[in-house]
Design a protein around this motif. Sequence first.
Motif, mmCIF file in Angstrom:
data_model
loop_
_atom_site.group_PDB
_atom_site.id
_atom_site.type_symbol
_atom_site.label_atom_id
_atom_site.label_comp_id
_atom_site.label_asym_id
_atom_site.label_seq_id
_atom_site.Cartn_x
_atom_site.Cartn_y
_atom_site.Cartn_z
ATOM 1 N N GLY A 82 -32.101 26.974 30.767
ATOM 2 C CA GLY A 82 -31.776 28.349 31.129
ATOM 3 C C GLY A 82 -32.700 29.030 32.122
ATOM 4 N N THR A 83 -33.879 28.446 32.364
ATOM 5 C CA THR A 83 -34.847 29.132 33.223
ATOM 6 C C THR A 83 -34.342 29.275 34.658
ATOM 7 O OG1 THR A 83 -36.549 28.133 31.847
ATOM 8 C CG2 THR A 83 -37.282 29.157 33.894
ATOM 9 N N ALA A 84 -33.745 28.192 35.175
ATOM 10 C CA ALA A 84 -33.263 28.220 36.563
ATOM 11 C C ALA A 84 -32.244 29.347 36.741
ATOM 12 C CB ALA A 84 -32.644 26.864 36.920
ATOM 13 N N TYR A 114 -27.133 14.819 29.363
ATOM 14 C CA TYR A 114 -26.586 13.513 29.008
ATOM 15 C C TYR A 114 -27.738 12.659 28.490
ATOM 16 C CZ TYR A 114 -23.673 9.381 29.182
ATOM 17 O OH TYR A 114 -22.956 8.277 28.829
ATOM 18 N N GLU A 115 -28.039 12.835 27.191
ATOM 19 C CA GLU A 115 -29.155 12.102 26.589
ATOM 20 C C GLU A 115 -28.612 11.152 25.550
ATOM 21 O OE1 GLU A 115 -33.058 13.957 26.261
ATOM 22 O OE2 GLU A 115 -31.983 15.791 25.779
ATOM 23 N N ARG A 116 -29.460 10.212 25.138
ATOM 24 C CA ARG A 116 -29.071 9.314 24.066
ATOM 25 C C ARG A 116 -29.043 10.101 22.775
ATOM 26 N NH1 ARG A 116 -31.253 5.395 21.043
ATOM 27 N NH2 ARG A 116 -33.357 6.068 21.556
ATOM 28 N N ARG A 121 -31.262 15.391 18.845
ATOM 29 C CA ARG A 121 -31.025 15.302 20.292
ATOM 30 C C ARG A 121 -29.529 15.222 20.540
ATOM 31 N NH1 ARG A 121 -34.813 11.405 22.955
ATOM 32 N NH2 ARG A 121 -36.119 13.222 23.306
ATOM 33 N N TYR A 122 -29.015 16.219 21.204
ATOM 34 C CA TYR A 122 -27.574 16.313 21.424
ATOM 35 C C TYR A 122 -27.281 16.401 22.915
ATOM 36 C CZ TYR A 122 -28.000 17.616 16.565
ATOM 37 O OH TYR A 122 -28.316 17.620 15.235
ATOM 38 N N ARG A 123 -26.012 16.224 23.241
ATOM 39 C CA ARG A 123 -25.611 16.376 24.644
ATOM 40 C C ARG A 123 -25.188 17.809 24.940
ATOM 41 N NH1 ARG A 123 -22.947 10.385 25.717
ATOM 42 N NH2 ARG A 123 -24.978 9.374 25.597
ATOM 43 N N GLN A 124 -24.711 18.480 23.921
ATOM 44 C CA GLN A 124 -24.548 19.932 24.018
ATOM 45 C C GLN A 124 -25.373 20.533 22.895
ATOM 46 O OE1 GLN A 124 -20.611 21.738 24.294
ATOM 47 N NE2 GLN A 124 -21.352 23.578 23.292
ATOM 48 N N PHE A 125 -26.286 21.425 23.242
ATOM 49 C CA PHE A 125 -27.116 22.077 22.229
ATOM 50 C C PHE A 125 -27.298 23.527 22.641
ATOM 51 C CE2 PHE A 125 -30.900 22.030 24.939
ATOM 52 C CZ PHE A 125 -30.577 21.008 25.833
ATOM 53 N N VAL A 126 -27.650 24.341 21.666
ATOM 54 C CA VAL A 126 -27.774 25.775 21.952
ATOM 55 C C VAL A 126 -29.237 26.158 22.053
ATOM 56 C CG1 VAL A 126 -27.306 28.105 21.099
ATOM 57 C CG2 VAL A 126 -25.579 26.320 20.856
ATOM 58 N N ARG A 288 -45.758 28.632 31.907
ATOM 59 C CA ARG A 288 -45.778 29.527 33.062
ATOM 60 C C ARG A 288 -45.201 28.798 34.277
ATOM 61 N NH1 ARG A 288 -47.297 34.087 34.869
ATOM 62 N NH2 ARG A 288 -47.933 35.011 32.883
ATOM 63 N N TYR A 289 -44.518 29.549 35.126
ATOM 64 C CA TYR A 289 -43.911 28.935 36.321
ATOM 65 C C TYR A 289 -44.098 29.829 37.544
ATOM 66 C CZ TYR A 289 -40.199 31.766 34.179
ATOM 67 O OH TYR A 289 -39.488 32.774 33.562
ATOM 68 N N ASN A 290 -45.370 30.146 37.845
ATOM 69 C CA ASN A 290 -45.635 30.910 39.067
ATOM 70 C C ASN A 290 -45.152 30.079 40.250
ATOM 71 O OD1 ASN A 290 -46.922 32.452 37.192
ATOM 72 N ND2 ASN A 290 -49.007 32.041 37.914
ATOM 73 N N GLY A 305 -42.059 31.619 30.127
ATOM 74 C CA GLY A 305 -40.996 31.693 29.125
ATOM 75 C C GLY A 305 -41.020 30.480 28.224
ATOM 76 N N PHE A 306 -40.055 30.412 27.349
ATOM 77 C CA PHE A 306 -39.899 29.233 26.492
ATOM 78 C C PHE A 306 -38.439 29.104 26.126
ATOM 79 C CE2 PHE A 306 -40.326 32.566 23.229
ATOM 80 C CZ PHE A 306 -39.247 32.267 22.403
ATOM 81 N N ALA A 307 -38.091 27.948 25.590
ATOM 82 C CA ALA A 307 -36.760 27.786 24.993
ATOM 83 C C ALA A 307 -36.883 26.919 23.751
ATOM 84 C CB ALA A 307 -35.797 27.150 25.986
ATOM 85 N N LEU A 308 -36.002 27.179 22.816
ATOM 86 C CA LEU A 308 -35.938 26.363 21.598
ATOM 87 C C LEU A 308 -34.482 26.140 21.270
ATOM 88 C CD1 LEU A 308 -35.039 28.374 18.995
ATOM 89 C CD2 LEU A 308 -37.344 29.221 19.398
HETATM 90 P P1 HAM Z 1 -37.334 21.918 27.351
HETATM 91 O O1 HAM Z 1 -38.628 21.463 26.780
HETATM 92 O O2 HAM Z 1 -36.590 20.983 28.205
HETATM 93 O O3 HAM Z 1 -37.650 23.260 28.145
HETATM 94 O O4 HAM Z 1 -36.381 22.360 26.182
HETATM 95 C C1 HAM Z 1 -36.803 23.365 25.275
HETATM 96 C C2 HAM Z 1 -36.298 23.049 23.881
HETATM 97 O O5 HAM Z 1 -34.895 22.830 23.899
HETATM 98 C C3 HAM Z 1 -36.872 21.791 23.252
HETATM 99 O O6 HAM Z 1 -38.131 22.011 22.696
HETATM 100 C C4 HAM Z 1 -35.827 21.518 22.181
HETATM 101 O O7 HAM Z 1 -35.995 22.393 21.065
HETATM 102 C C5 HAM Z 1 -34.557 21.933 22.868
HETATM 103 N N1 HAM Z 1 -33.851 20.761 23.418
HETATM 104 C C6 HAM Z 1 -34.024 20.175 24.608
HETATM 105 N N2 HAM Z 1 -33.184 19.130 24.746
HETATM 106 C C7 HAM Z 1 -32.455 19.080 23.612
HETATM 107 C C8 HAM Z 1 -31.407 18.225 23.126
HETATM 108 N N3 HAM Z 1 -30.928 17.233 23.878
HETATM 109 N N4 HAM Z 1 -30.907 18.460 21.904
HETATM 110 C C9 HAM Z 1 -31.380 19.462 21.136
HETATM 111 N N5 HAM Z 1 -32.354 20.288 21.535
HETATM 112 C C10 HAM Z 1 -32.892 20.105 22.751
HETATM 113 C C11 HAM Z 1 -36.712 24.021 28.770
HETATM 114 O O8 HAM Z 1 -35.526 23.885 28.676
HETATM 115 C C12 HAM Z 1 -37.322 25.166 29.548
HETATM 116 N N6 HAM Z 1 -36.244 25.868 30.245
HETATM 117 C C13 HAM Z 1 -38.083 26.093 28.633
HETATM 118 C C14 HAM Z 1 -38.692 27.239 29.366
HETATM 119 C C15 HAM Z 1 -38.206 28.484 29.460
HETATM 120 N N7 HAM Z 1 -39.789 27.189 30.091
HETATM 121 C C16 HAM Z 1 -40.002 28.365 30.608
HETATM 122 N N8 HAM Z 1 -39.050 29.176 30.264
#
Ligand code: HAM
Length: 423
Positions: A82-84, A114-116, A121-126, A288-290, A305-308
């Motif tokens: 989502g960062t992009a 598209y991951e294993r 680990r899913y191919r669609q995740f929230v 951080r992404y300066n 930012g972060f994502a989970l």
């Molecule tokens: P990322 O580490 O690629 O960072 O993904 C963040 C989180 O998304 C992972 O720690 C994990 O919880 C979840 N995640 C990633 N891939 C999968 C998958 N295949 N299945 C389930 N969960 C998954 C980012 O996406 C960055 N955009 C985070 C960020 C935001 N950095 C700065 N701002």
Amino acid sequence: MNFKVPRGTQDILPGQSEKWQKVEQTIRDLCHVYRYKELRTPIFESTELFQRSVGETTDVVQKEMYTFEDRGGRSLTLRPEGTASAVRSYVEHKMFGQADQPVKLYYTGPMFRYERQQAGRYRQFVQFGVEAIGSADPAIDAEVIALAMDVYASVGLKDLKLVINSLGDKETRDAHRTALINHFEPSIGEFCSDCQKRLKKNPLRILDCKVDREHPLMTSAPALTDYLTEDSAAYFAQVKSYLDVLGLSYEVDPNLVRGLDYYNHTAFEIMSTSSGFGAITTLCGGGRYNGLVEEVGGPDMPGIGFALSIERLLLAVEAESVVLNIEDGLDLYVVAIGEEAKLKAVELVSSFRAKGISADMDYLDRKMKAQMKAADRANAKFVIVLGETELEEQAVNVKTMETGDQAKVEFGQLVQYVLDKKA
Ligand code: HAM
């Protein structure tokens, strides 16, 4: 023909979706408390956006994107993160011109890679993610990390580990890059073909290669932290002291590099330490992404930012046997015997619902006993039984299921009675 969900995706069924809603609501409430505002962006974006921001040499861009051409010949990609998109939106809508910086955004929604497929680990995740764009203050780094930790604490998780690192500034990264090339180059023939390409293009990516993970040169690789410039080290020290003020414990891991290219300075991950958790323990990642805003066509504005993913959060909930406090019971079930009673039941159910009382009834013309059972299964707080007598008397017994108490109430007073009892 038997249709199944596509590999790596899942249906979230009733019973499970209540947990999702609970977690999502907790997250929204927290974002309100931290003053992050919701941003909703499209599910697909131009492919080039991800190539430029996430990075050409990353696994995400090279191997995991769902890319397609639309009927107009444009290359589009289902967002892998989502960062992009957030940064694209920040630039496109000139949010950098707003008086209040940093602009604090959050999003939740499906991402596609598209991951294993494997547990977690899913191919669609929230993903739920936040981005604070427009400030290079180390205090905002700490705020973002604290918010991530707070999400887990708010749902009741305890077995967590916060790992942080600094990836430094450009000077740091250039020096480290040279050191990495010198380290890997003599033996690069022993690495996979991707790593061989990465050597000159982006040697840092070698460190998170899944194929060559066990190669001895991986553990002896020069650590980025040894190349931190004075400014970067000072910045990192400040982030740590803010984390200390917030009472957040952390581990510094010099090998934490993150799998996406846009990071610099602070990088962090949150892991589950629960013994019941599967092989993939990372719950959350960010940093951080300066420079990214500029890369996407905006002014030089820093960001963090972060994502989970909600999927992994819920896996941790399961692993720690946390019981989410979900209020999902039915308020009232109307049992109706006979066609006339059913007409009245339809009317009553509708008047309960109009006042926000959740109400249900039978639609299968079942016998009274079966209707009572249905009320039980729905965990109804109150049950009323409508038959000929009740219609004649224009009144009905309201049974409070928990206590077994019964009270006769006139039809005209029913809604108010239930509202008062519920309160
Ligand atoms: P990322 O580490 O690629 O960072 O993904 C963040 C989180 O998304 C992972 O720690 C994990 O919880 C979840 N995640 C990633 N891939 C999968 C998958 N295949 N299945 C389930 N969960 C998954 C980012 O996406 C960055 N955009 C985070 C960020 C935001 N950095 C700065 N701002």
